[in-house]
Design an enzyme around this catalytic site. Sequence first.
Site, PDB file in Angstrom:
ATOM      1  N   GLY A  96       1.064  -2.083  13.951  1.00 17.95           N
ATOM      2  CA  GLY A  96       1.762  -2.030  12.672  1.00 17.95           C
ATOM      3  C   GLY A  96       1.039  -2.888  11.655  1.00 17.95           C
ATOM      4  N   HIS A 126       7.800  -8.402   6.826  1.00 20.60           N
ATOM      5  CA  HIS A 126       6.631  -8.720   5.992  1.00 20.60           C
ATOM      6  C   HIS A 126       6.897  -8.417   4.516  1.00 20.60           C
ATOM      7  CE1 HIS A 126       3.409 -10.046   8.598  1.00 20.60           C
ATOM      8  NE2 HIS A 126       3.564  -9.029   9.430  1.00 20.60           N
ATOM      9  N   CYS A 139       0.982 -10.867  15.615  1.00 21.54           N
ATOM     10  CA  CYS A 139       0.850 -10.370  14.246  1.00 21.54           C
ATOM     11  C   CYS A 139      -0.617 -10.483  13.843  1.00 21.54           C
ATOM     12  CB  CYS A 139       1.723 -11.213  13.310  1.00 21.54           C
ATOM     13  SG  CYS A 139       1.613 -10.725  11.582  1.00 21.54           S
ATOM     14  N   LEU A 140      -1.148  -9.443  13.204  1.00 24.27           N
ATOM     15  CA  LEU A 140      -2.555  -9.477  12.791  1.00 24.27           C
ATOM     16  C   LEU A 140      -2.817 -10.597  11.787  1.00 24.27           C
ATOM     17  CD1 LEU A 140      -3.362  -5.655  12.455  1.00 24.27           C
ATOM     18  CD2 LEU A 140      -3.939  -7.211  14.334  1.00 24.27           C
ATOM     19  N   HIS A 199       9.681  -5.913  12.421  1.00 24.92           N
ATOM     20  CA  HIS A 199       8.596  -6.875  12.172  1.00 24.92           C
ATOM     21  C   HIS A 199       7.915  -6.557  10.833  1.00 24.92           C
ATOM     22  CE1 HIS A 199       4.974  -9.306  13.630  1.00 24.92           C
ATOM     23  NE2 HIS A 199       4.506  -8.672  12.565  1.00 24.92           N
ATOM     24  N   GLU A 200       7.584  -5.270  10.624  1.00 23.31           N
ATOM     25  CA  GLU A 200       6.875  -4.889   9.397  1.00 23.31           C
ATOM     26  C   GLU A 200       7.776  -5.021   8.167  1.00 23.31           C
ATOM     27  OE1 GLU A 200       3.826  -4.805   9.707  1.00 23.31           O
ATOM     28  OE2 GLU A 200       3.794  -4.543  11.873  1.00 23.31           O
ATOM     29  N   GLN A 204      -0.055  -7.720   4.060  1.00 22.85           N
ATOM     30  CA  GLN A 204      -1.075  -8.246   4.965  1.00 22.85           C
ATOM     31  C   GLN A 204      -2.489  -7.888   4.512  1.00 22.85           C
ATOM     32  OE1 GLN A 204       1.021  -6.593   8.680  1.00 22.85           O
ATOM     33  NE2 GLN A 204       0.003  -8.437   9.413  1.00 22.85           N
TER      34      GLN A 204
END
Length: 182
Positions: A59, A149, A103-104, A145-146, A64
């Site tokens: 994701g 963000h 998380c990236l 999660h996304e 991000q």
Amino acid sequence: MTLTLAAVPRYYERTMLDIYTLGEEVLTEKAKPVKTFDSALALLVDAMFETMAEADGVGLAAPQVGVSERLFVIDLRDGKRWVFINPEIIATSEECVTAEEGCLSIPGVFSEVTRAARVTVQARNLQGRPFTVEAEGLFARAIQHELDHLNGVLFIDRLDKDEHDRAVQAFNRRNRKRRTRA
Ligand code: NI
């Protein structure tokens, strides 16, 4: 620095977008709704899928990659590529599940996070058409999660204070080492 959608085609030439990491302001901002469903948006989404695949993520949310707008992409490697634009969670199960997340934007840090087991989401697709999806399992977790963000919330913000501080320390340690090597 925060990119605007207009700047994206220029970045798209490289295909890979820069992934912003912990400490960057754009990750703590509340993102703005997408208003224009145009080719720049389609290019951004393409580049986000490329960047996410390259980074081995499932994701990726626009903040991000430095774009403070309300959209994210999900690809659970099941043959489906999901684009959620201006998403809203309209129903949440009472049942919760705890599982490990990463998380990236916080590379190398993983923690157990408790989230709703199922969610129902309304969003728009790339053409601006609304759709509704009921999600469970990893899909439901990825959506929550996304969506966090888009509200400037990282998964480590959902941990208790001690765990949160340990996660930040782990990230800083790892980052320092990487800088030294580079
Ligand atoms: Ni993330």
